[in-house]
Motif scaffolding. Sequence first.
Motif, PDB file in Angstrom:
ATOM      1  N   ARG A 183       0.812  -1.217   0.000  1.00 22.04           N
ATOM      2  CA  ARG A 183       0.000   0.000   0.000  1.00 22.04           C
ATOM      3  C   ARG A 183       0.845   1.267   0.000  1.00 22.04           C
ATOM      4  N   ILE A 184       2.058   1.204   0.527  1.00 22.89           N
ATOM      5  CA  ILE A 184       2.856   2.424   0.653  1.00 22.89           C
ATOM      6  C   ILE A 184       4.034   2.450  -0.319  1.00 22.89           C
ATOM      7  N   ASP A 185       4.081   1.496  -1.262  1.00 19.74           N
ATOM      8  CA  ASP A 185       5.235   1.415  -2.157  1.00 19.74           C
ATOM      9  C   ASP A 185       5.425   2.700  -2.963  1.00 19.74           C
ATOM     10  N   ALA A 186       4.348   3.301  -3.437  1.00 24.53           N
ATOM     11  CA  ALA A 186       4.446   4.563  -4.172  1.00 24.53           C
ATOM     12  C   ALA A 186       4.592   5.741  -3.219  1.00 24.53           C
ATOM     13  N   LEU A 187       3.920   5.665  -2.080  1.00 24.25           N
ATOM     14  CA  LEU A 187       3.930   6.771  -1.119  1.00 24.25           C
ATOM     15  C   LEU A 187       5.339   7.091  -0.638  1.00 24.25           C
ATOM     16  N   VAL A 188       6.152   6.065  -0.376  1.00 20.86           N
ATOM     17  CA  VAL A 188       7.496   6.332   0.162  1.00 20.86           C
ATOM     18  C   VAL A 188       8.361   7.058  -0.869  1.00 20.86           C
ATOM     19  N   TRP A 189       8.178   6.749  -2.141  1.00 19.41           N
ATOM     20  CA  TRP A 189       8.938   7.438  -3.184  1.00 19.41           C
ATOM     21  C   TRP A 189       8.457   8.877  -3.350  1.00 19.41           C
ATOM     22  N   VAL A 190       7.143   9.063  -3.378  1.00 17.18           N
ATOM     23  CA  VAL A 190       6.590  10.408  -3.573  1.00 17.18           C
ATOM     24  C   VAL A 190       6.911  11.299  -2.373  1.00 17.18           C
ATOM     25  N   ALA A 191       6.772  10.763  -1.159  1.00 19.82           N
ATOM     26  CA  ALA A 191       7.080  11.548   0.040  1.00 19.82           C
ATOM     27  C   ALA A 191       8.536  12.003   0.039  1.00 19.82           C
ATOM     28  N   SER A 192       9.432  11.104  -0.348  1.00 21.88           N
ATOM     29  CA  SER A 192      10.853  11.456  -0.407  1.00 21.88           C
ATOM     30  C   SER A 192      11.100  12.541  -1.449  1.00 21.88           C
ATOM     31  N   TRP A 193      10.477  12.389  -2.615  1.00 25.31           N
ATOM     32  CA  TRP A 193      10.653  13.359  -3.692  1.00 25.31           C
ATOM     33  C   TRP A 193      10.150  14.737  -3.280  1.00 25.31           C
ATOM     34  N   VAL A 194       8.946  14.819  -2.740  1.00 25.47           N
ATOM     35  CA  VAL A 194       8.370  16.110  -2.361  1.00 25.47           C
ATOM     36  C   VAL A 194       9.195  16.761  -1.257  1.00 25.47           C
ATOM     37  N   PHE A 195       9.592  15.977  -0.249  1.00 27.33           N
ATOM     38  CA  PHE A 195      10.392  16.534   0.844  1.00 27.33           C
ATOM     39  C   PHE A 195      11.714  17.083   0.327  1.00 27.33           C
ATOM     40  N   LEU A 196      12.436  16.289  -0.449  1.00 21.01           N
ATOM     41  CA  LEU A 196      13.756  16.705  -0.925  1.00 21.01           C
ATOM     42  C   LEU A 196      13.650  17.887  -1.898  1.00 21.01           C
ATOM     43  N   TYR A 197      12.616  17.902  -2.711  1.00 21.02           N
ATOM     44  CA  TYR A 197      12.432  19.018  -3.648  1.00 21.02           C
ATOM     45  C   TYR A 197      12.153  20.311  -2.885  1.00 21.02           C
ATOM     46  N   LEU A 198      11.210  20.250  -1.953  1.00 22.71           N
ATOM     47  CA  LEU A 198      10.882  21.453  -1.178  1.00 22.71           C
ATOM     48  C   LEU A 198      12.081  21.935  -0.363  1.00 22.71           C
ATOM     49  N   TYR A 199      12.833  21.009   0.152  1.00 20.14           N
ATOM     50  CA  TYR A 199      14.046  21.380   0.911  1.00 20.14           C
ATOM     51  C   TYR A 199      15.053  22.044  -0.003  1.00 20.14           C
ATOM     52  N   ALA A 200      15.216  21.507  -1.213  1.00 18.53           N
ATOM     53  CA  ALA A 200      16.210  22.026  -2.151  1.00 18.53           C
ATOM     54  C   ALA A 200      15.860  23.438  -2.627  1.00 18.53           C
ATOM     55  N   VAL A 201      14.566  23.723  -2.783  1.00 17.34           N
ATOM     56  CA  VAL A 201      14.173  25.052  -3.269  1.00 17.34           C
ATOM     57  C   VAL A 201      13.913  26.029  -2.130  1.00 17.34           C
ATOM     58  N   GLY A 202      14.168  25.604  -0.901  1.00 18.71           N
ATOM     59  CA  GLY A 202      14.070  26.517   0.242  1.00 18.71           C
ATOM     60  C   GLY A 202      12.684  26.739   0.795  1.00 18.71           C
ATOM     61  N   LEU A 203      11.759  25.838   0.508  1.00 17.01           N
ATOM     62  CA  LEU A 203      10.398  25.980   1.034  1.00 17.01           C
ATOM     63  C   LEU A 203      10.171  25.161   2.301  1.00 17.01           C
ATOM     64  N   LEU A 204      11.184  24.452   2.749  1.00 19.50           N
ATOM     65  CA  LEU A 204      11.115  23.724   4.022  1.00 19.50           C
ATOM     66  C   LEU A 204      12.240  24.185   4.933  1.00 19.50           C
TER      67      LEU A 204
END
Length: 283
Positions: free
Chosen positions: A262-283
């Motif tokens: 159930r979470i196989d896609a969620l773990v990839w998407v969560a990682s992507w969104v977190f790292l992207y937002l961190y990289a662009v300075g929104l986190l």
Amino acid sequence: MRDYLVTDSSSSADLRERLITASVLLPIAILASLAGGWPFALLVLPVMCVGMLEFYVMEKDTTMQGSSLTGIPTGSAIVLGFFLGMDWLWQFAVIASIALTLMLELYRQPQQPARAMKQVGTTLCGVFYIAFPASFLISLRNAPQDGVIWLFVVYAITWGTDTFGYVFGKAFGRTKLAPLISPNKTVEGAVGGILSAWVPSFCVLLFSGAFQPILIPMIVAGPFLAVSGDLFESALKRFFRVKDSYVAGFNVLPGHGGVLDRIDALVWVASWVFLYLYAVGLL
């Protein structure tokens, strides 16, 4: 994540079981996400623990089976470290996991140091595959601004790709996407899921007032990561020759396979969104 079906092979009983389980768990997940804080952490933590257990049990009877005895406590410490804002805790947990797993496996099989090192690596794989994405979800929710919005962006990408992929796959699926990894998934389902998932994802940002042009690449790439995460977990099951990820006698999601399914896609998407937002300075 469910398959992008060519045909529907599920029985009506299986479908009914899936719907009952979803009708109970989905409101809990949404309410805990809205509440944030400890309610959300207490939702994420057991899901992470079961997912990690399934990952390690999947490797049962192989020379590379990771250690749930050290991996799951490490994952729990990482989640708590992110939740409490104590970076030293999750950093110490990773280092301690390496040392303790190595000691444990060398004690169990002192004549096989190479195998012990392999098991240390597999244990860490479970930590990075499941525990860190779970922690990223908590960090997204705990963000001082727009935390709940980022969380629902993750859900929109993941659930949108899954739901629309299933619908398009069932209606139009003809061409198999990756027959050696996941025979039921189709190109039509994947493409329909990816394109359609953009709609709810952008809607979350637009209606919440959080939309910025810099977020467009994050949303556009997100569904591709969801499909990739799904295929990756399917490849793991093929590699270890298991049908579903759940532990025998411990199926906590009736009709849905295991937690990891159930979470196989969620773990990839969560990682992507977190790292992207961190990289662009929104986190």
